[in-house]
Write a protein that holds these residues in place. Structure first.
Motif, mmCIF file in Angstrom:
data_model
loop_
_atom_site.group_PDB
_atom_site.id
_atom_site.type_symbol
_atom_site.label_atom_id
_atom_site.label_comp_id
_atom_site.label_asym_id
_atom_site.label_seq_id
_atom_site.Cartn_x
_atom_site.Cartn_y
_atom_site.Cartn_z
ATOM 1 N N LEU A 134 -61.945 -6.450 -10.164
ATOM 2 C CA LEU A 134 -61.559 -5.550 -9.086
ATOM 3 C C LEU A 134 -60.307 -6.091 -8.405
ATOM 4 O O LEU A 134 -60.230 -7.285 -8.130
ATOM 5 N N VAL B 299 -57.934 -5.520 -4.979
ATOM 6 C CA VAL B 299 -57.991 -4.931 -3.647
ATOM 7 C C VAL B 299 -56.689 -5.220 -2.920
ATOM 8 O O VAL B 299 -56.198 -6.342 -2.960
ATOM 9 N N THR B 300 -56.137 -4.214 -2.262
ATOM 10 C CA THR B 300 -54.897 -4.433 -1.528
ATOM 11 C C THR B 300 -54.916 -3.598 -0.255
ATOM 12 O O THR B 300 -55.608 -2.584 -0.189
ATOM 13 N N THR B 301 -54.206 -4.032 0.758
ATOM 14 C CA THR B 301 -54.257 -3.309 2.026
ATOM 15 C C THR B 301 -52.905 -3.328 2.729
ATOM 16 O O THR B 301 -52.151 -4.284 2.613
ATOM 17 N N MET C 133 -50.179 -5.911 -9.628
ATOM 18 C CA MET C 133 -51.224 -6.828 -10.098
ATOM 19 C C MET C 133 -51.601 -6.531 -11.547
ATOM 20 O O MET C 133 -52.484 -7.178 -12.115
ATOM 21 N N ARG D 26 -48.055 -13.960 -9.037
ATOM 22 C CA ARG D 26 -46.783 -14.570 -8.621
ATOM 23 C C ARG D 26 -46.672 -16.017 -9.096
ATOM 24 O O ARG D 26 -45.578 -16.554 -9.191
ATOM 25 N N GLY E 213 -51.418 -14.727 -1.445
ATOM 26 C CA GLY E 213 -50.066 -14.720 -1.928
ATOM 27 C C GLY E 213 -49.758 -13.803 -3.092
ATOM 28 O O GLY E 213 -48.694 -13.885 -3.663
ATOM 29 N N ASP E 214 -50.674 -12.922 -3.462
ATOM 30 C CA ASP E 214 -50.325 -11.910 -4.447
ATOM 31 C C ASP E 214 -50.307 -10.547 -3.766
ATOM 32 O O ASP E 214 -50.619 -10.421 -2.585
ATOM 33 N N ASP E 215 -49.914 -9.526 -4.529
ATOM 34 C CA ASP E 215 -49.871 -8.187 -3.940
ATOM 35 C C ASP E 215 -51.269 -7.674 -3.626
ATOM 36 O O ASP E 215 -51.450 -6.807 -2.788
ATOM 37 N N GLY E 216 -52.250 -8.207 -4.311
ATOM 38 C CA GLY E 216 -53.630 -7.804 -4.066
ATOM 39 C C GLY E 216 -54.555 -8.963 -4.367
ATOM 40 O O GLY E 216 -54.140 -9.978 -4.912
ATOM 41 N N ALA E 217 -55.817 -8.801 -3.975
ATOM 42 C CA ALA E 217 -56.822 -9.826 -4.255
ATOM 43 C C ALA E 217 -57.642 -9.393 -5.461
ATOM 44 O O ALA E 217 -57.832 -8.208 -5.695
ATOM 45 N N VAL E 218 -58.111 -10.365 -6.218
ATOM 46 C CA VAL E 218 -58.942 -10.064 -7.383
ATOM 47 C C VAL E 218 -60.373 -10.494 -7.092
ATOM 48 O O VAL E 218 -60.614 -11.621 -6.664
ATOM 49 N N GLY F 210 -57.775 -10.782 1.718
ATOM 50 C CA GLY F 210 -56.415 -10.260 1.774
ATOM 51 C C GLY F 210 -56.164 -9.597 3.103
ATOM 52 O O GLY F 210 -57.049 -9.518 3.957
ATOM 53 N N GLY F 211 -54.927 -9.127 3.285
ATOM 54 C CA GLY F 211 -54.633 -8.481 4.544
ATOM 55 C C GLY F 211 -53.180 -8.136 4.689
ATOM 56 O O GLY F 211 -52.379 -8.282 3.755
ATOM 57 N N ASP F 212 -52.852 -7.651 5.858
ATOM 58 C CA ASP F 212 -51.494 -7.253 6.174
ATOM 59 C C ASP F 212 -51.329 -7.453 7.673
ATOM 60 O O ASP F 212 -52.243 -7.166 8.439
#
Lengths: 349, 349
Positions: free
Chosen positions: A46, A48-50, A84, A153, B32-37, B126-128
């Motif tokens: 999975l 997940v991004t926000t 990703m 990355r 540090g990536d665009d999304g979490a896995v 993750g977050g923003d």
């Protein structure tokens, strides 16, 4: 639009009334529980991004149509999913709204979100709507990815080529044209180079209003990678500009990079309008193009660019060390070290 | 606290500076990536839920400590995960912050979030963080659930017993005590019944500041259900009050309900302080207790309550029709129809 309808405010119909109007944008089986249920395919991880977007910071409720704000919010999140290496499964939408926001604006927002989502077969699977002094859009996106194909990355290696999709700088230039309509109008008649054709203006503004997440290139990438020895791919999207992407990957991977100034693909609409310096400024630091910046071994990089034709380019390579250098093959400009200080500092005074 | 530290504002250190300080609250491999896995176990479905909390609406940056705001935000989301029958996997945190917010408040927020998360072995994945005129906390939580054990609002059947965990109304009463410290002080000496003991006050305020998602009762529920013929469970959490939960389940399932007035478990701290009517008002409409409201066949309902002792109660049952009736076995009060109009309308003038 019916003027009575367009003057209807969120506070006139309340949270429940607004929810009832917005449910048509969501699959019916998914509404009305404390959470949404999704399935990943067996063996998939999975992702997940926000992202949080704020009126007056990331868009302007006055100058941005609801549709454009919605499209862009979704595109940003799906771009993170693409970055990703994942395929989207769904998004949730958290909205903070002042009572005086027009219901029509909120409906247009959902219209724009679903327009973008439909291109990528992705549903809105849940959300929350609350009162707030500031219009706020918080989106989380979910995707699935083969664990062997996660783009990270941290995975760049010395000698990898830096490959980018698309052109860079169009989105930021489009925003400037929206904010400053006098740009490129050549009103003074003093500089014939500064004229921007009306058709080109439209293209750049459209690039800002309707950016496309590059989910489309992933199958091409996997096909190429499958024909070579398996290995991991480094990369991210160019949401904060090309310079930021390369610097971030270098930092995370513990390598340096050289970017070839003349290899950066620029929008052809820049040609007669901007100087080379201005164009590069937009490409390196503009951001929100949502293109992919990938680090691939030489052969795969060439195969990828051959497959995509003008849709991709090799702009440099990863090096020993930790500096990111902007280099000019024509030797017109001296080498320049790129870092993040040039980028946006969202909280600065 | 060092006064220089406590006066440091978000705008003094910028987004990157703040991110650097907050990274210690997240597992290092995830940053540090665009999304979490994340990975779900084979055969499990993914549950996704999202909540937006706004300063001045859902909490007050002035009267709510960062720690309490953080704990409550996480508890609300984990409660939604529990209400689906799921086990949490992780959360993402989207923050909108004015530049002048104290860095120490934001760090306390993360402290409170992780205190709650650690009780349930759940990471921030993750977050923003973005600039906003209004402090906003947007949390998405992810969980996994055996598809056969998903708790849904739509699954209630006529004859099901309505079972609730915990006591109801404590959280809302605690908030009132925080907002109006004079409550229960019996300052006028005119009404000896209205006195609230200091220890009881503390308990109620704590219920507001540190509500607990009821993930702990799920294993007990599954154990009981496994010893009977398999079937689905209806339910949700009481985040908007007990009345709202029962009405929502009835609407979604197309049934009615009778709630027995005298069976609703109230905090014992209410005993000498509130009238029966006031206590019921808090229990039915107060909200944010984050208890579970479940609909179970008779035998399972009794087994569940027997197992939990005072930690659960049968408060009514599902009926034919569509009305939700508050009934008094002692016949002191006439039957009353419950609906959502009594609840909060977040956008009203």
């Amino acid at each position: 639009m019916n003027s009575e309808l367009s003057s209807l405010q969120v506070q006139d119909i309340g949270e429940q009334g607004l929810l009832a109007r917005l449910q048509r944008f969501c699959p019916p089986e998914i509404i009305g529980d404390d959470g949404a249920v999704l399935s990943t395919e067996p063996g998939q991880s999975l992702v997940v991004t926000t992202d949080v977007l704020v009126d007056g910071v990331h868009f302007s409720e006055i100058t941005t149509s609801g549709e454009d704000a919605g499209w862009r919010a979704v595109a940003a999140n799906l771009s993170d999913i693409a970055a990703m290496g994942a395929t989207p499964l769904g998004i949730t939408v958290g909205l903070g709204l002042p009572g005086e926001v027009a219901v029509s604006w909120v409906e247009e927002l959902y219209q724009g979100m679903t327009q973008c989502l439909q291109k990528y077969n992705t549903p809105i699977v849940g959300g929350d709507i609350v009162r707030s002094p500031t219009t706020t859009i918080a989106i989380s996106a979910f995707g699935q990815v083969d664990p062997l194909r996660i783009i990270r990355r941290t995975k760049a290696k010395v000698g990898d080529m830096i490959v980018v999709t698309g052109v860079h700088g169009a989105c930021a230039a489009g925003l400037q044209l929206l904010l400053h309509p006098e740009l490129g109008q050549n009103l003074s008649d003093s500089d014939s180079e500064a004229l921007l054709l009306s058709a080109d203006r439209t293209v750049l503004i459209h690039a800002h209003q309707r950016p496309k997440p590059r989910l489309d290139v992933l199958p091409i990438l996997w096909e190429i990678l499958d024909s070579y020895t398996p290995h991991s791919v480094a990369g991210m999207d160019s949401s904060d500009g090309l310079a930021d992407a390369v610097v971030q990957i270098c930092r995370a991977s513990g390598v340096g990079a050289v970017i070839e100034r003349t290899q950066i693909p620029l929008p052809k609409q820049f040609n007669h309008w901007l100087t080379q310096e201005q164009a590069l400024e937009y490409a390196l630091y503009g951001g929100e193009d949502f293109e992919l910046v990938l680090c691939l071994p030489k052969e795969q990089a060439y195969a990828f660019v051959q497959q995509l034709g003008e849709g991709a380019a090799i702009v440099g390579k990863m090096t020993d060390g930790s500096t990111v250098i902007l280099h000019d093959q024509t030797e017109e400009y001296p080498d320049q070290v790129l870092n993040l200080d040039r980028g946006f500092q969202h909280f600065s005074h």
